[in-house]
Write a protein that holds these residues in place. Structure first.
Motif, PDB file in Angstrom:
ATOM      1  N   GLY A  53       0.875  -1.345   0.045  1.00 49.18           N
ATOM      2  CA  GLY A  53       0.116   0.163  -0.088  1.00 49.18           C
ATOM      3  C   GLY A  53       0.834   1.152  -0.159  1.00 49.18           C
ATOM      4  N   TYR A  54       2.027   1.294  -0.558  1.00 52.04           N
ATOM      5  CA  TYR A  54       3.031   2.256  -0.529  1.00 52.04           C
ATOM      6  C   TYR A  54       2.728   3.097  -1.534  1.00 52.04           C
ATOM      7  N   THR A  55       2.863   4.596  -1.295  1.00 50.90           N
ATOM      8  CA  THR A  55       2.900   5.498  -2.345  1.00 50.90           C
ATOM      9  C   THR A  55       3.464   5.199  -3.360  1.00 50.90           C
ATOM     10  N   ARG A  56       2.942   5.856  -4.711  1.00 56.47           N
ATOM     11  CA  ARG A  56       3.887   5.740  -5.970  1.00 56.47           C
ATOM     12  C   ARG A  56       5.333   6.055  -5.626  1.00 56.47           C
ATOM     13  N   ALA A  57       5.412   7.183  -4.968  1.00 59.53           N
ATOM     14  CA  ALA A  57       6.903   7.767  -4.728  1.00 59.53           C
ATOM     15  C   ALA A  57       7.596   6.787  -4.051  1.00 59.53           C
ATOM     16  N   LYS A  58       7.157   6.396  -2.585  1.00 55.68           N
ATOM     17  CA  LYS A  58       7.636   5.351  -2.202  1.00 55.68           C
ATOM     18  C   LYS A  58       8.202   4.095  -2.902  1.00 55.68           C
ATOM     19  N   SER A  59       7.058   3.666  -3.500  1.00 54.36           N
ATOM     20  CA  SER A  59       7.530   2.326  -4.385  1.00 54.36           C
ATOM     21  C   SER A  59       8.455   2.406  -5.336  1.00 54.36           C
ATOM     22  N   GLU A  60       8.532   3.796  -6.025  1.00 58.21           N
ATOM     23  CA  GLU A  60       9.706   3.893  -6.984  1.00 58.21           C
ATOM     24  C   GLU A  60      11.005   4.000  -6.294  1.00 58.21           C
ATOM     25  N   LYS A  61      11.066   4.799  -5.066  1.00 62.07           N
ATOM     26  CA  LYS A  61      12.222   4.876  -4.404  1.00 62.07           C
ATOM     27  C   LYS A  61      13.000   3.698  -3.959  1.00 62.07           C
ATOM     28  N   LEU A  62      12.024   2.731  -3.551  1.00 56.93           N
ATOM     29  CA  LEU A  62      12.475   1.330  -3.143  1.00 56.93           C
ATOM     30  C   LEU A  62      12.755   0.546  -4.237  1.00 56.93           C
ATOM     31  N   MET A  63      12.065   0.579  -5.371  1.00 56.06           N
ATOM     32  CA  MET A  63      12.464  -0.186  -6.669  1.00 56.06           C
ATOM     33  C   MET A  63      13.835   0.333  -7.411  1.00 56.06           C
ATOM     34  N   ARG A  64      14.052   1.564  -7.132  1.00 58.30           N
ATOM     35  CA  ARG A  64      15.349   2.174  -7.586  1.00 58.30           C
ATOM     36  C   ARG A  64      16.339   1.599  -6.759  1.00 58.30           C
ATOM     37  N   ALA A  65      16.348   1.486  -5.090  1.00 58.48           N
ATOM     38  CA  ALA A  65      17.274   1.037  -4.408  1.00 58.48           C
ATOM     39  C   ALA A  65      17.550  -0.498  -4.671  1.00 58.48           C
ATOM     40  N   VAL A  66      16.602  -1.257  -5.051  1.00 61.73           N
ATOM     41  CA  VAL A  66      16.536  -2.568  -5.412  1.00 61.73           C
ATOM     42  C   VAL A  66      17.250  -2.619  -6.745  1.00 61.73           C
ATOM     43  N   HIS A  67      17.141  -1.827  -7.648  1.00 61.70           N
ATOM     44  CA  HIS A  67      17.879  -1.745  -8.912  1.00 61.70           C
ATOM     45  C   HIS A  67      19.337  -1.168  -8.766  1.00 61.70           C
ATOM     46  N   GLU A  68      19.490  -0.353  -8.252  1.00 63.09           N
ATOM     47  CA  GLU A  68      20.851   0.337  -8.280  1.00 63.09           C
ATOM     48  C   GLU A  68      21.879  -0.273  -7.112  1.00 63.09           C
ATOM     49  N   GLU A  69      21.246  -0.664  -5.780  1.00 64.70           N
ATOM     50  CA  GLU A  69      21.880  -1.119  -4.626  1.00 64.70           C
ATOM     51  C   GLU A  69      21.950  -2.476  -4.751  1.00 64.70           C
ATOM     52  N   GLY A  70      21.073  -3.207  -5.342  1.00 63.30           N
ATOM     53  CA  GLY A  70      20.867  -4.727  -5.194  1.00 63.30           C
ATOM     54  C   GLY A  70      19.973  -5.183  -4.236  1.00 63.30           C
ATOM     55  N   ARG A  71      19.402  -4.268  -3.562  1.00 61.11           N
ATOM     56  CA  ARG A  71      18.366  -4.906  -2.337  1.00 61.11           C
ATOM     57  C   ARG A  71      17.858  -3.703  -1.945  1.00 61.11           C
ATOM     58  N   ALA A  72      16.779  -3.681  -1.090  1.00 61.82           N
ATOM     59  CA  ALA A  72      16.308  -2.707  -0.378  1.00 61.82           C
ATOM     60  C   ALA A  72      15.342  -3.456   0.700  1.00 61.82           C
ATOM     61  N   VAL A  73      15.364  -2.718   1.864  1.00 59.47           N
ATOM     62  CA  VAL A  73      14.286  -3.043   2.926  1.00 59.47           C
ATOM     63  C   VAL A  73      13.168  -2.649   2.601  1.00 59.47           C
ATOM     64  N   VAL A  74      12.116  -3.495   2.339  1.00 53.90           N
ATOM     65  CA  VAL A  74      10.606  -3.270   2.148  1.00 53.90           C
ATOM     66  C   VAL A  74       9.712  -3.078   3.162  1.00 53.90           C
ATOM     67  N   SER A  75      10.203  -3.895   4.292  1.00 55.65           N
ATOM     68  CA  SER A  75       9.210  -3.978   5.378  1.00 55.65           C
ATOM     69  C   SER A  75       9.914  -4.314   6.880  1.00 55.65           C
ATOM     70  N   THR A  76       9.283  -3.609   7.822  1.00 56.79           N
ATOM     71  CA  THR A  76       9.888  -3.992   9.116  1.00 56.79           C
ATOM     72  C   THR A  76       8.749  -4.204  10.143  1.00 56.79           C
ATOM     73  N   GLY A  77       9.171  -5.426  11.103  1.00 59.24           N
ATOM     74  CA  GLY A  77       8.219  -5.779  11.963  1.00 59.24           C
ATOM     75  C   GLY A  77       8.741  -6.997  12.779  1.00 59.24           C
ATOM     76  N   THR A  78       7.784  -7.902  13.234  1.00 58.29           N
ATOM     77  CA  THR A  78       8.128  -9.038  13.905  1.00 58.29           C
ATOM     78  C   THR A  78       8.346 -10.150  12.944  1.00 58.29           C
ATOM     79  N   ARG A  79       9.180 -11.220  13.310  1.00 60.86           N
ATOM     80  CA  ARG A  79       9.633 -12.210  12.588  1.00 60.86           C
ATOM     81  C   ARG A  79       8.308 -12.666  11.690  1.00 60.86           C
ATOM     82  N   GLU A  80       7.229 -12.948  12.298  1.00 57.23           N
ATOM     83  CA  GLU A  80       6.050 -13.678  11.511  1.00 57.23           C
ATOM     84  C   GLU A  80       5.687 -12.736  10.563  1.00 57.23           C
ATOM     85  N   GLU A  81       5.728 -11.480  10.710  1.00 62.48           N
ATOM     86  CA  GLU A  81       5.150 -10.492   9.812  1.00 62.48           C
ATOM     87  C   GLU A  81       6.213 -10.552   8.650  1.00 62.48           C
TER      88      GLU A  81
END
Length: 102
Positions: A53-81
């Motif tokens: 449910g991320y905004t377009r801007a946040k989604s594109e920022k994360l996508m760019r990190a995946v593409h340019e840095e090789g990975r991105a943290v996309v969520s945080t929480g408990t182990r089960e989540e």
């Protein structure tokens, strides 16, 4: 003869202290999405918008990190989540893992 010293008493913890230490969630854990040679960048951003449910801007920022840095943290929480989010990313065909955050 000297009288023996009384044994030292162990510190007593309040019941609420014990309960809170037992129920403290094991956080933070993170879900990582890794770059792959298969999925289009637009599709990866679409998955982030759709699943998280991320905004377009946040989604594109994360996508760019995946593409340019090789990975991105996309969520945080408990182990089960994070297990659920990782499995969801696999369901979309993305390469993802989860781990305890340092």
């Amino acid at each position: 003869m000297r009288a023996a010293a009384a044994p030292a008493e162990a510190p007593v913890r309040a019941p609420e202290e014990e309960a809170s230490s037992l129920t403290t969630p094991d956080v933070p854990w993170v879900t990582l999405v890794w770059n792959d040679p298969v999925n289009l960048m637009s599709y990866v951003a679409h998955v982030f918008r759709t699943h998280f449910g991320y905004t377009r801007a946040k989604s594109e920022k994360l996508m760019r990190a995946v593409h340019e840095e090789g990975r991105a943290v996309v969520s945080t929480g408990t182990r089960e989540e994070m297990e659920r989010d990782t499995e969801a990313m696999h369901g979309y065909g993305l390469w993802a893992t989860f781990r305890k955050d340092d």
